[in-house]
Write a protein that holds these residues in place. Sequence first.
Motif, short mmCIF file in Angstrom:
data_model
loop_
_atom_site.label_atom_id
_atom_site.label_comp_id
_atom_site.label_asym_id
_atom_site.label_seq_id
_atom_site.Cartn_x
_atom_site.Cartn_y
_atom_site.Cartn_z
N GLU A 438 0.81 -1.21 0.00
CA GLU A 438 0.00 0.00 0.00
C GLU A 438 0.85 1.27 0.00
O GLU A 438 0.35 2.35 -0.30
N ARG A 439 2.14 1.13 0.33
CA ARG A 439 3.00 2.31 0.28
C ARG A 439 3.20 2.76 -1.16
O ARG A 439 3.29 3.96 -1.45
N ALA A 440 3.29 1.80 -2.06
CA ALA A 440 3.45 2.13 -3.47
C ALA A 440 2.12 2.29 -4.19
O ALA A 440 2.03 2.94 -5.22
N ASN A 441 1.09 1.69 -3.62
CA ASN A 441 -0.22 1.71 -4.27
C ASN A 441 -1.31 1.95 -3.24
O ASN A 441 -1.97 1.01 -2.78
N PRO A 442 -1.55 3.20 -2.86
CA PRO A 442 -2.57 3.51 -1.84
C PRO A 442 -3.97 3.07 -2.25
O PRO A 442 -4.82 2.82 -1.39
N GLN A 443 -4.21 2.95 -3.56
CA GLN A 443 -5.54 2.55 -4.03
C GLN A 443 -5.84 1.07 -3.75
O GLN A 443 -6.94 0.59 -3.96
N LEU A 444 -4.81 0.36 -3.28
CA LEU A 444 -4.96 -1.07 -2.98
C LEU A 444 -6.13 -1.32 -2.03
O LEU A 444 -6.81 -2.35 -2.12
N LEU A 445 -6.36 -0.40 -1.11
CA LEU A 445 -7.37 -0.60 -0.08
C LEU A 445 -8.78 -0.26 -0.55
O LEU A 445 -9.73 -0.44 0.20
N ASP A 446 -8.90 0.21 -1.78
CA ASP A 446 -10.22 0.66 -2.25
C ASP A 446 -11.08 -0.46 -2.81
O ASP A 446 -12.28 -0.27 -3.03
N THR A 447 -10.50 -1.63 -3.07
CA THR A 447 -11.28 -2.72 -3.66
C THR A 447 -11.34 -3.91 -2.72
O THR A 447 -10.37 -4.23 -2.03
#
Length: 776
Positions: A438-447
Amino acid sequence: MHSPDTSAGRSGCPIDHTSPAGCPVTERAAAFDPFEDEYQQDPPEYLRWSREQEPIFFSPKLGYWVVTRYDDIKAIFRDNITFSPSIALEKITPTGEEANAVLSSYNYAMNRTLVNEDEPAHMARRRVLMEPFTPEALKHHEPMVRQLAREYVDRFIDDGQADLVDQMLWEVPLTVALHFLGVPEEDMDLLRKYSIAHTVNTWGRPKPEEQVAVAHAVGNFWQLAGKILEKMRLDPSGPGWMKYGIRKQADYPDVVTDSYLHSMMMAGIVAAHETTANAAANALKILLQHPTAWREICEDPSLLPNAVEECLRHNGSVAAWRRLVTKDVRIGGIDIAAGSKLLIVMSSANHDERHFEDPDLVDIRRDNSSEHLTFGYGAHQCMGKNLARMELQIFLEELTKRLPHMRLCEQKFTYVPNTSFRGPEHVRVEWDPALNPERANPQLLDTNSPVRIGEPSRHAISRSVVVAGMTKLTEDIVRLRLTSPDGRALPRWMPGAHVDVECGSPDMSRQYSLCGDPDDTQGLEIAVLRESDSRGGSVWIHDNLKVGDRLKIRGPRNHFRFDESVKRAIFVAGGIGITPIIAMALRAKRLGIDYEIHYSGRARKTMACVDELLDIHDGRLHVYAKDEGRRCDLTALLATPMADTAIYACGPTRMLESLESCCAAWPDDAVRFEHFYSTIGTLDPAKEHAFEAELKDSGIVITVAADQTLLAALRAANIDVQSDCLEGLCGSCEVRVLSGQVDHRDVVLTRAERDESSKMMSCCSRAVGGKLVLEL
């Protein structure tokens, strides 16, 4: 095994005793002790000798008969009259007078609950209190469980290490349990302490010096449960199972009594909390001990539902349960007297190689994982099973998504000595926070991945494949070659098998017959006809897929299986219906079976694989292209039944209907069809009638409304039934019929199977009369 004998101390017996089994009690049976660390660490391995040599034995240390094989335990669960649950909450280790006096001082009066209640009272209460446990009712809990899991992981995500039990897996299930019951989130630490005490008091072996302290904790738990219940009575409106029970008491005062509610308040906290907490700890431990399985669910969240089932099978949180024998009975060839007590070890049954192939293997794609007995079976199957499944899926998703690089620390796993509930006291893990995705991809938590509530995952186990090749066979037909992303072999399959392909989303799943070489384990091949006026699956494949793309498939599975014992085969195909016939004809040729192929289509240029089939099958292939003036005369071809001959046909509905008419004189088992579509359509309540389904094993009767499928009614009653296509095409929702006439509407069963009416497809078929009796 020995015959019954009441003698004691006979020569050869390892201990001096009086046993209903007589002598000799074998050395291992005499030594059996479920409180030993060896049992706690791995009950199935500890009891391997029993499954292999002595599946039912008497334990002098416990005073119980111990049952360890799958079929024996399932038979016990199915008969809750002969095998009473009344001792399920009885103390397995009697306590001393001082501890008993302490409990009395708290007016402790733990009474009957759903767990230990006999009929007819049990089912009356279960029916009244079931609704909050149904899949539909559980859906609204999902956001709360997700939020809690997210918040707890947030607390340690950047620490690089955690004890998952202490920092998440104990408290989150407890909070969920309190929410589900409608209990305020207060005194969590106290409730945790009390829950453990109740478990030790009932299923453990507290030392004499510990018994008084345990008794005080249980007494306090009892009084706290009563106080919470009284608060709820002041305002029983709103969510929560206990408040639901209070409201139901007004309608059913003789069924839902005051003492019953008090007992269920206390038992409910333990049941909803501790079993799930232990199951989650067991699942994380076993998956992290198997890095390949962990990596696969990290990469493919659709595997989570079946991974949960496999963890519950391989390393369940409810290791054993108890029953009281009410009459003389014979179990597994052993005579057991009335009054005997049974310890039925489900964790051993879940490793019985007679039911589970290679049972010690952790296989997250195992197709019968959900047949485990961790939740019990039949009338007393765990009501909260689907809440537990939901929680476990969400916990695993949150951790695999955010900490795929997590690993176990070096540690020795310890367990609280207990015959029934088991889970590690600690699961210590570590990771490098700098690698947190999630540090590189904050959108990870959206799905979030879809949660399967209620329906077990057999026949719905997806695997990722790569589109390794796309070949245009005709203007509208493309052939796909699918391979494993890591180059590993794909499952073997037999001619007639198909796979389910997720066409863009799990909600759009389509079935395609396998048309490659069954001996080719490196790839699966399907041919897809673009049909613009269909439901969209084929159009998605043609318009979106390219070589290198990944797909999700399920299967292979087969309800159009080629019988390799036939002496002669006639294959009939129309249009894209040639696909399953390709593999069947190839297999027939290799086996030396006499065969012929009759292949019809609008025009030769629209017919897939004609040249390929001509090269392989030469004079055995007959092509009927309408634009060439050729037509297959089915009546002439099939007018006279031929001995030792089987017909396999796949194609448009009109062709199959015509063929079925032509084959009316053929034996029932000589003709097999593969359908493209189901014609059952949407239920028209005006043309249907309601009927009853008696579920023999579960002890309940459900009503299937005129506007409702049997499958929907079963799920509404919290009964596990697999399903996939919901159209009567795939065969996955099959249930056994014990009595009653079935109105068959599927396209899976043969005429002989329909006439026998010993099974039906619950997604579409109905009762001819007013009632069916099912083996569920």
